[in-house]
Design a protein around this motif. Structure first.
Motif, short mmCIF file in Angstrom:
data_model
loop_
_atom_site.label_atom_id
_atom_site.label_comp_id
_atom_site.label_asym_id
_atom_site.label_seq_id
_atom_site.Cartn_x
_atom_site.Cartn_y
_atom_site.Cartn_z
N ASN A 1 -41.97 25.77 50.58
CA ASN A 1 -40.65 25.70 51.22
C ASN A 1 -39.59 25.17 50.26
O ASN A 1 -38.47 25.69 50.20
CB ASN A 1 -40.70 24.82 52.47
N ASN A 2 -39.93 24.12 49.52
CA ASN A 2 -38.98 23.58 48.56
C ASN A 2 -38.66 24.59 47.46
O ASN A 2 -37.50 24.78 47.08
CB ASN A 2 -39.52 22.29 47.93
N ALA A 3 -39.71 25.24 46.95
CA ALA A 3 -39.51 26.23 45.89
C ALA A 3 -38.65 27.39 46.37
O ALA A 3 -37.73 27.84 45.66
CB ALA A 3 -40.86 26.75 45.39
N ALA A 4 -38.92 27.87 47.58
CA ALA A 4 -38.15 28.99 48.13
C ALA A 4 -36.69 28.61 48.33
O ALA A 4 -35.78 29.41 48.05
CB ALA A 4 -38.76 29.44 49.46
N ALA A 5 -36.45 27.38 48.79
CA ALA A 5 -35.07 26.94 49.02
C ALA A 5 -34.30 26.82 47.70
O ALA A 5 -33.13 27.21 47.61
CB ALA A 5 -35.07 25.59 49.75
N ILE A 6 -34.97 26.31 46.67
CA ILE A 6 -34.33 26.19 45.36
C ILE A 6 -33.95 27.57 44.82
O ILE A 6 -32.84 27.80 44.33
CB ILE A 6 -35.25 25.46 44.37
N LYS A 7 -34.88 28.51 44.91
CA LYS A 7 -34.62 29.87 44.41
C LYS A 7 -33.50 30.54 45.20
O LYS A 7 -32.68 31.28 44.65
CB LYS A 7 -35.91 30.69 44.46
N LYS A 8 -33.44 30.27 46.49
CA LYS A 8 -32.39 30.83 47.33
C LYS A 8 -31.03 30.28 46.91
O LYS A 8 -30.04 31.03 46.82
CB LYS A 8 -32.67 30.49 48.79
N ALA A 9 -30.98 28.97 46.63
CA ALA A 9 -29.73 28.35 46.20
C ALA A 9 -29.28 28.91 44.86
O ALA A 9 -28.09 29.22 44.66
CB ALA A 9 -29.90 26.84 46.11
N VAL A 10 -30.22 29.06 43.93
CA VAL A 10 -29.91 29.61 42.61
C VAL A 10 -29.39 31.04 42.73
O VAL A 10 -28.43 31.43 42.06
CB VAL A 10 -31.14 29.53 41.69
N ASP A 11 -30.00 31.81 43.62
CA ASP A 11 -29.57 33.19 43.84
C ASP A 11 -28.13 33.25 44.36
O ASP A 11 -27.43 34.25 44.16
CB ASP A 11 -30.50 33.89 44.83
N GLN A 12 -27.70 32.18 45.03
CA GLN A 12 -26.35 32.14 45.56
C GLN A 12 -25.37 31.43 44.62
O GLN A 12 -24.25 31.09 45.01
CB GLN A 12 -26.35 31.46 46.94
N GLY A 13 -25.81 31.23 43.38
CA GLY A 13 -24.90 30.71 42.37
C GLY A 13 -24.85 29.21 42.22
O GLY A 13 -24.00 28.67 41.50
N ILE A 14 -25.76 28.49 42.87
CA ILE A 14 -25.80 27.03 42.75
C ILE A 14 -26.81 26.64 41.67
O ILE A 14 -27.94 27.12 41.67
CB ILE A 14 -26.20 26.37 44.10
N ARG A 15 -26.39 25.80 40.74
CA ARG A 15 -27.30 25.35 39.69
C ARG A 15 -28.25 24.30 40.24
O ARG A 15 -27.90 23.51 41.12
CB ARG A 15 -26.51 24.75 38.51
N PHE A 16 -29.47 24.27 39.69
CA PHE A 16 -30.46 23.27 40.10
C PHE A 16 -30.94 22.52 38.86
O PHE A 16 -31.23 23.13 37.83
CB PHE A 16 -31.65 23.92 40.80
N VAL A 17 -31.03 21.20 38.97
CA VAL A 17 -31.42 20.34 37.86
C VAL A 17 -32.41 19.30 38.36
O VAL A 17 -32.26 18.77 39.47
CB VAL A 17 -30.19 19.62 37.27
N VAL A 18 -33.41 19.00 37.56
CA VAL A 18 -34.35 17.92 37.87
C VAL A 18 -33.96 16.69 37.06
O VAL A 18 -33.65 16.79 35.87
CB VAL A 18 -35.79 18.35 37.54
#
Length: 287
Positions: free
Chosen positions: A22-39
């Protein structure tokens, strides 16, 4: 929001140290919508990259509490070194308190005792994962040796004889709260040192510029993203600087009440896919 910054342990990772589907899918969905993700993590890049790769996530990584910043390809963008004299002072005080130490460097991790190393990890995992058996906990503890290079040496002083070694972070453990409090009090006035914690039995020592909040600002500037357009999420004291630096700081449901009070909001716990819940709320507000 244009960027989401997430801690790993106790935040993005579940009780067995993995990124849930669920976390992985949500991150990929956000990235697909143009939101950057950083750890942003206290772990080294080697250790942080393993669960991300397993989940199919590619992102910049702020590691060692902000001492190093890596891009999506694992290339070092920025580093903040500890002053060697300050590191010697940390060693002296922690040695007097009989603390177990790990030195995080450009050459990997240095520790003085493999046996103590495993026992410390077991104690940490027991408190974080009460539902796991002793056998499962010990198996997970030994995985640490596979996730990043650990070199065991006879004496920590040997580190300071290596001219090519850069010290990024010192991590100290003690099962005695009074020892941790004493060390913090002894070193608390050192101007070239910041002391944080990622758990009840440890202290993390870094240069003041090696904090998650400072590193997040550095990375945001490189990406031309204003801090007010960033959401940061975490669960412990080494996350506070980025929770306060970001436009919105969110605490995990499993965070302490003190951390929650410092945050702008609270999401679900790490075993309830709290990061996914946060991302979904951001995407709903975006649409």
């Amino acid at each position: 929001m244009k960027l989401i910054a997430s801690d790993l342990d106790g935040t993005l990772l579940n009780e067995i140290g993995q990124v849930s589907e669920n976390n992985a899918a949500a991150i990929k969905k956000a990235v697909d919508q143009g939101i950057r993700f950083v750890v942003a993590t206290g772990r080294s890049w080697d250790s942080a990259s393993k669960p991300l790769q397993a989940a199919g996530i590619t992102s910049p990584v702020i590691s060692l509490n902000g001492a190093t910043i890596y891009d999506e390809d694992g290339e070092l963008l920025h580093e903040v070194k500890m002053n060697r004299d300050v590191a010697k002072e940390v060693l002296s005080v922690c040695r007097e308190a009989e603390m177990y130490l790990e030195f995080f460097t450009n050459k990997g991790i240095y520790s003085a005792s493999r046996e103590y190393f495993v026992e410390v990890l077991v104690d940490i995992m027991k408190s974080a994962n009460p539902n796991l058996t002793e056998e499962e906990i010990r198996a997970n503890a030994h995985l640490r040796f596979q996730n990043e290079p650990v070199e065991f040496i006879d004496d920590y002083d040997l580190i300071f004889e290596m001219d090519d070694v850069v010290i990024y972070k010192i991590l100290g453990f003690s099962l005695k709260p009074e020892k941790l409090a004493g060390v913090r009090a002894s070193l608390g006035k050192e101007k070239e040192l910041v002391i944080t914690s990622s758990g009840d039995i440890n202290l993390e020592f870094n240069h003041p510029q090696a904090q998650k909040g400072v590193a997040l600002k550095n990375l945001a500037d490189r990406l031309n993203i204003p801090m007010e357009d960033i959401v940061a999420v975490g669960d412990n004291w080494n996350d506070v600087s980025m929770l306060q630096a970001a436009g919105k700081g969110i605490a995990m449901g499993n965070a302490s009440d003190e951390i929650k009070q410092l945050a702008d909001g609270v999401t679900k716990s790490n075993i309830e896919d709290g990061v996914a819940a946060l991302i979904e709320s951001i995407l709903i507000g975006k649409n």
